[in-house]
Motif scaffolding. Sequence first.
Motif, PDB file in Angstrom:
ATOM      1  N   ASN A 129      20.723  51.361 -28.957  1.00 33.74           N
ATOM      2  CA  ASN A 129      19.740  52.284 -28.419  1.00 33.74           C
ATOM      3  C   ASN A 129      19.339  53.481 -28.739  1.00 33.74           C
TER       4      ASN A 129
ATOM      5  N   ASP B 187      22.230  59.353 -25.268  1.00 40.96           N
ATOM      6  CA  ASP B 187      21.999  59.811 -24.370  1.00 40.96           C
ATOM      7  C   ASP B 187      21.193  60.910 -24.028  1.00 40.96           C
TER       8      ASP B 187
ATOM      9  N   ASP C 272      17.804  61.268 -22.343  1.00 40.28           N
ATOM     10  CA  ASP C 272      17.725  62.304 -21.153  1.00 40.28           C
ATOM     11  C   ASP C 272      16.317  63.390 -22.079  1.00 40.28           C
TER      12      ASP C 272
ATOM     13  N   SER D  75      17.479  54.198 -18.624  1.00 40.45           N
ATOM     14  CA  SER D  75      18.124  53.822 -19.524  1.00 40.45           C
ATOM     15  C   SER D  75      18.183  52.462 -20.344  1.00 40.45           C
TER      16      SER D  75
ATOM     17  N   SER E 128      22.509  46.350 -23.843  1.00 42.09           N
ATOM     18  CA  SER E 128      24.278  46.169 -23.180  1.00 42.09           C
ATOM     19  C   SER E 128      24.626  47.453 -25.083  1.00 42.09           C
TER      20      SER E 128
ATOM     21  N   ALA F 259      20.241  45.024 -20.195  1.00 44.91           N
ATOM     22  CA  ALA F 259      21.504  45.456 -19.761  1.00 44.91           C
ATOM     23  C   ALA F 259      21.637  45.557 -17.834  1.00 44.91           C
TER      24      ALA F 259
END
Length: 218
Positions: free
Chosen positions: A62, A65, A69, A81, A85, A217
């Motif tokens: 992933n 964050d 953004d 998102s 997970s 997720a």
Amino acid sequence: MAKHVLNHVLSRLLRDSAIYNSKTPSLFETLLELRSDVETGLRALGMELVVVVDAGVAHARNMSDDALDALATQLECEPISPVCSHNRLSYYDSVAVVYFRMSLDQELRQGGEEIWLPKGEVYDALAKHYSESVADDRIALDERINKCLSRLVEAKLLTVRAMGSSSTYRGTPLMQVAFSRDALAEFAEAMNMIADEAEPFKDEREPLVQFDTIEPAA
């Protein structure tokens, strides 16, 4: 190259999280040839491709964050998102990851010769990060460290090699790509700060190293 070949590479990354040159050399070579397209495909899912050619491993993880953004701002869309997970490692598992990752980085600096760490050396290094109440009970301490190492082996982040009555350990190629240098550096800095406290390393401390697993997720 046909689109289905690209889809095959992406599906293997999403299914297994990593592609290894040692296991599927032709697929690894194809990934390198299609690297730009693979990165574009993963980016659409909020993921990034990390490749260490010398170690023969490619990993899909992933985006951070902040990167998600920034991507949402660039695309002028709602917050993105992650599709996978986040599996946060425990504090002590994170300490072990930093320890073994440092050893892997040392391998690269020294020309790539593998460094296998003896069990006793590993235990002594990790034991320093437990509270005195645990460290004073050798049986309890050994049990905790054994469980920590077993979890990393199960997560395919660590390899163990039996040598008679003892064992040696080495981080896997996945460990080299599963964690960003920034994340590990941030954790190592926090770890050093905690080491200066009067009562360091409580079990309930917030785990700081994140390991992405290929699961939908929530």
